[in-house]
Design an enzyme around this catalytic site. Sequence first.
Site, PDB file in Angstrom:
ATOM      1  N   ASP A   1      21.607  -9.766 -17.424  1.00  0.00           N
ATOM      2  CA  ASP A   1      21.927 -10.850 -18.686  1.00  0.00           C
ATOM      3  C   ASP A   1      23.464 -10.328 -19.045  1.00  0.00           C
ATOM      4  O   ASP A   1      24.457  -9.825 -18.013  1.00  0.00           O
ATOM      5  CB  ASP A   1      21.265 -10.804 -19.907  1.00  0.00           C
ATOM      6  CG  ASP A   1      21.185 -12.002 -20.609  1.00  0.00           C
ATOM      7  OD1 ASP A   1      22.284 -12.763 -20.857  1.00  0.00           O
ATOM      8  OD2 ASP A   1      19.970 -12.602 -20.960  1.00  0.00           O
TER       9      ASP A   1
ATOM     10  N   HIS B   1      25.087 -12.175 -16.749  1.00  0.00           N
ATOM     11  CA  HIS B   1      25.206 -13.432 -17.015  1.00  0.00           C
ATOM     12  C   HIS B   1      26.771 -13.770 -17.265  1.00  0.00           C
ATOM     13  O   HIS B   1      27.104 -14.846 -17.233  1.00  0.00           O
ATOM     14  CB  HIS B   1      24.243 -14.148 -17.962  1.00  0.00           C
ATOM     15  CG  HIS B   1      23.044 -14.205 -17.513  1.00  0.00           C
ATOM     16  ND1 HIS B   1      21.974 -14.691 -18.216  1.00  0.00           N
ATOM     17  CD2 HIS B   1      22.361 -13.772 -16.167  1.00  0.00           C
ATOM     18  CE1 HIS B   1      20.909 -14.687 -17.511  1.00  0.00           C
ATOM     19  NE2 HIS B   1      20.971 -14.398 -16.429  1.00  0.00           N
TER      20      HIS B   1
END
Length: 267
Positions: free
Chosen positions: A88, A122
């Site tokens: 992430d 991310h």
Amino acid sequence: EQGVPVAQRVFKDNYLRPPFIQPYRCKRVLIEGVTIRNSPFWLINPVLSDDVIVRGVNCVSFGPNSDGCDPESCNRVLIENCLFDTGDDCIALKSGRNNDGRRLAMPIQNVVIQDCVMRAGHGGVVLGSEISGGARNIFARRCRMSSPDLQRGIRIKTNSVRGGLIENIAIRDIDIGEVKDAIVINFFYEEGDAGSHLPQVKDLHISHLTVHKAERAFLLRGFERAPISGVSLHHVEFKQAASVGVLENVAQIDQVDITFNGSALTL
């Protein structure tokens, strides 16, 4: 979201995934020289803390929501010489979600990020999406990002349910090798324009940024009733990018020396 007092938010059977390390309401925190692997949730999450140093830490975790370092509603934070290889966001600065963030009204502020390496993730340097308390005085420099699995380099994500005033942000001397989207400001994250708390970006300065390979240079999506403004881009080079990307409801960008695939670019 239902307005239940905090003291009553107790679950008899609690299966929530916890952060790996979470200093809560602490002062003078030092986390140094450790490696964190396979966290159940965010790896390092200082909350409502002052004078936090995260130095020389390796964050390697690819599970769901495995953000590397997420200081939340903290004051005076230094993150330096760290490695992030995550599933992430690598670093995500936060200040509470929706009404809880506005109830405490504690911005993430006075943060320095420097000399870090970001691989998969991310986003590299991220603000949001839980940014309802705001963010101010953020400085990032001398970071290197690159991975086929790095989705975004510089990322701001919010919406009109979360809102948040994001101001006085300086990002410079960043080298991005390979990324999907290089610079992202997205007011349509998750719920999009479904609330009454308009996000605002003021005094965001990005300078001396080099991107070697990207699918899109920009993803800038503001609201028609609250366009993106207050952004300056100085000495930004996209050496090899497939497209300029998306610019939607952007009112103003201060531009100096932007090059795209070898040619001058005016947005």
